[in-house]
Design a protein around this motif. Structure first.
Motif, PDB file in Angstrom:
ATOM      1  N   LEU A  90       0.920  -1.173  -0.023  1.00  0.00           N
ATOM      2  CA  LEU A  90      -0.030  -0.023  -0.038  1.00  0.00           C
ATOM      3  C   LEU A  90       0.759   1.401   0.037  1.00  0.00           C
ATOM      4  CD1 LEU A  90      -2.795  -1.220   2.638  1.00  0.00           C
ATOM      5  CD2 LEU A  90      -2.895  -1.089   0.141  1.00  0.00           C
ATOM      6  N   HIS A  91       2.130   1.311   0.798  1.00  0.00           N
ATOM      7  CA  HIS A  91       2.848   2.343   0.753  1.00  0.00           C
ATOM      8  C   HIS A  91       3.569   2.671  -0.371  1.00  0.00           C
ATOM      9  CE1 HIS A  91       5.645   5.420   2.473  1.00  0.00           C
ATOM     10  NE2 HIS A  91       6.517   4.686   1.857  1.00  0.00           N
ATOM     11  N   GLU A  92       3.932   1.806  -1.108  1.00  0.00           N
ATOM     12  CA  GLU A  92       4.612   1.818  -2.358  1.00  0.00           C
ATOM     13  C   GLU A  92       3.593   2.216  -3.497  1.00  0.00           C
ATOM     14  OE1 GLU A  92       7.465   1.822  -4.943  1.00  0.00           O
ATOM     15  OE2 GLU A  92       7.614   1.311  -2.961  1.00  0.00           O
ATOM     16  N   LEU A  93       2.240   1.644  -3.439  1.00  0.00           N
ATOM     17  CA  LEU A  93       1.102   2.203  -4.371  1.00  0.00           C
ATOM     18  C   LEU A  93       0.904   3.676  -4.049  1.00  0.00           C
ATOM     19  CD1 LEU A  93      -1.589  -0.675  -4.357  1.00  0.00           C
ATOM     20  CD2 LEU A  93      -0.209   0.246  -6.139  1.00  0.00           C
ATOM     21  N   ALA A  94       0.923   4.165  -2.991  1.00  0.00           N
ATOM     22  CA  ALA A  94       0.495   5.624  -2.572  1.00  0.00           C
ATOM     23  C   ALA A  94       1.881   6.584  -3.135  1.00  0.00           C
ATOM     24  CB  ALA A  94       0.401   5.792  -1.177  1.00  0.00           C
ATOM     25  N   ARG A  95       3.154   6.071  -2.843  1.00  0.00           N
ATOM     26  CA  ARG A  95       4.232   6.691  -3.346  1.00  0.00           C
ATOM     27  C   ARG A  95       3.988   6.846  -4.952  1.00  0.00           C
ATOM     28  NH1 ARG A  95       8.704   5.896  -5.501  1.00  0.00           N
ATOM     29  NH2 ARG A  95       8.691   3.707  -5.463  1.00  0.00           N
ATOM     30  N   LYS A  96       3.781   5.788  -5.611  1.00  0.00           N
ATOM     31  CA  LYS A  96       3.685   5.851  -6.921  1.00  0.00           C
ATOM     32  C   LYS A  96       2.681   6.906  -7.624  1.00  0.00           C
ATOM     33  CE  LYS A  96       5.582   1.265  -8.204  1.00  0.00           C
ATOM     34  NZ  LYS A  96       5.209   0.122  -8.741  1.00  0.00           N
ATOM     35  N   ARG A  97       1.485   6.859  -7.037  1.00  0.00           N
ATOM     36  CA  ARG A  97       0.241   7.883  -7.195  1.00  0.00           C
ATOM     37  C   ARG A  97       0.514   9.153  -6.840  1.00  0.00           C
ATOM     38  NH1 ARG A  97      -3.161   7.715  -2.997  1.00  0.00           N
ATOM     39  NH2 ARG A  97      -3.349   5.422  -3.085  1.00  0.00           N
ATOM     40  N   GLN A  98       1.616   9.292  -5.748  1.00  0.00           N
ATOM     41  CA  GLN A  98       1.750  10.821  -5.518  1.00  0.00           C
ATOM     42  C   GLN A  98       2.954  11.237  -6.461  1.00  0.00           C
ATOM     43  OE1 GLN A  98       4.059  11.000  -1.629  1.00  0.00           O
ATOM     44  NE2 GLN A  98       3.266  13.090  -1.320  1.00  0.00           N
ATOM     45  N   LYS A  99       3.728  10.345  -6.841  1.00  0.00           N
ATOM     46  CA  LYS A  99       4.740  11.002  -7.737  1.00  0.00           C
ATOM     47  C   LYS A  99       4.108  11.081  -9.290  1.00  0.00           C
ATOM     48  CE  LYS A  99       9.139   9.347  -9.929  1.00  0.00           C
ATOM     49  NZ  LYS A  99       9.017  10.225 -11.114  1.00  0.00           N
ATOM     50  N   ARG A 100       3.023  10.505  -9.712  1.00  0.00           N
ATOM     51  CA  ARG A 100       2.278  10.724 -10.923  1.00  0.00           C
ATOM     52  C   ARG A 100       1.715  12.136 -10.801  1.00  0.00           C
ATOM     53  NH1 ARG A 100       0.347   5.191 -10.614  1.00  0.00           N
ATOM     54  NH2 ARG A 100      -1.644   6.093  -9.553  1.00  0.00           N
ATOM     55  N   GLU A 101       0.968  12.554  -9.489  1.00  0.00           N
ATOM     56  CA  GLU A 101       0.376  13.619  -9.238  1.00  0.00           C
ATOM     57  C   GLU A 101       1.277  14.834  -9.294  1.00  0.00           C
ATOM     58  OE1 GLU A 101      -1.849  13.632  -5.690  1.00  0.00           O
ATOM     59  OE2 GLU A 101      -3.223  11.848  -6.299  1.00  0.00           O
ATOM     60  N   HIS A 102       2.667  14.661  -8.853  1.00  0.00           N
ATOM     61  CA  HIS A 102       3.706  15.529  -8.857  1.00  0.00           C
ATOM     62  C   HIS A 102       3.997  15.903 -10.152  1.00  0.00           C
ATOM     63  CE1 HIS A 102       7.690  17.171  -8.427  1.00  0.00           C
ATOM     64  NE2 HIS A 102       7.218  17.634  -7.324  1.00  0.00           N
TER      65      HIS A 102
END
Length: 182
Positions: A90-102
């Motif tokens: 879950l942490h890795e998915l959240a990190r990837k989503r945050q990177k896409r938004e950034h």
């Protein structure tokens, strides 16, 4: 003065009372008494070394006892097996989503920095001023207040000079008359 002396003689004499004693273990005026500690006994460095070697000898003996108790047992360190946690996924998915938004935000900011000309909203003819019907402004000779004041001041100073000259002439004539009289 006599009345004052009588009043003073009649008044009682003042005597201070001693402070109350609240315990024998306390020092002066309620301060607790501090007991002396025994002096430190110095030890030779050789004694300290012997104590160190004694400690090592005890540890070696306990190690030998453990080995003797379980023959053939190799006390190798335990190697833990890798494990998988759901929270790491879950942490890795959240990190990837945050990177896409950034990345999207950075793209929008870069696009906003580029210059885009706006369309001309007034598509009509260009503005052309109409010629004025009024006559042109003519500059006349202007008499400023400062110029008038200057002229008045010069006239005043000329009058003052004449008055001073007449007064000086009168004084000179009076002095001449006084000399002739003497």
């Amino acid at each position: 003065e006599e009345l004052e002396l009588e009043k003073m003689a009649a008044a009682q004499k003042f005597k201070a009372r001693p402070p109350p004693r609240r315990g024998a273990s306390r020092g002066a005026a309620g301060v607790p008494q501090v007991l002396k500690r025994p002096a430190t006994v110095p030890q030779s460095p050789a004694i300290v070394k012997s104590q160190k070697y004694a400690k090592q000898a005890r540890e070696n003996a306990s190690k030998r006892r453990r080995e003797a108790a379980a023959p053939g047992f190799d006390p190798a360190p335990t190697v833990p097996a890798p494990f998988h946690l759901r929270s790491q996924e879950l942490h890795e998915l959240a990190r990837k989503r945050q990177k896409r938004e950034h990345d999207r935000e950075a793209e929008k900011e870069n696009a906003a920095r580029l210059f885009h000309a706006q369309k001309n909203k007034s598509a009509g003819p260009r503005f052309v001023p109409r010629p004025s019907l009024r006559p042109l402004t003519v500059c006349d000779n202007v008499e400023l207040h400062s110029d008038r004041q200057h002229a008045r001041r010069q006239a005043y100073e000329e009058q003052k000079r004449q008055r001073d000259r007449r007064a000086q002439e009168r004084r000179a004539a009076q002095e001449a008359e006084q000399r002739q009289r003497e």
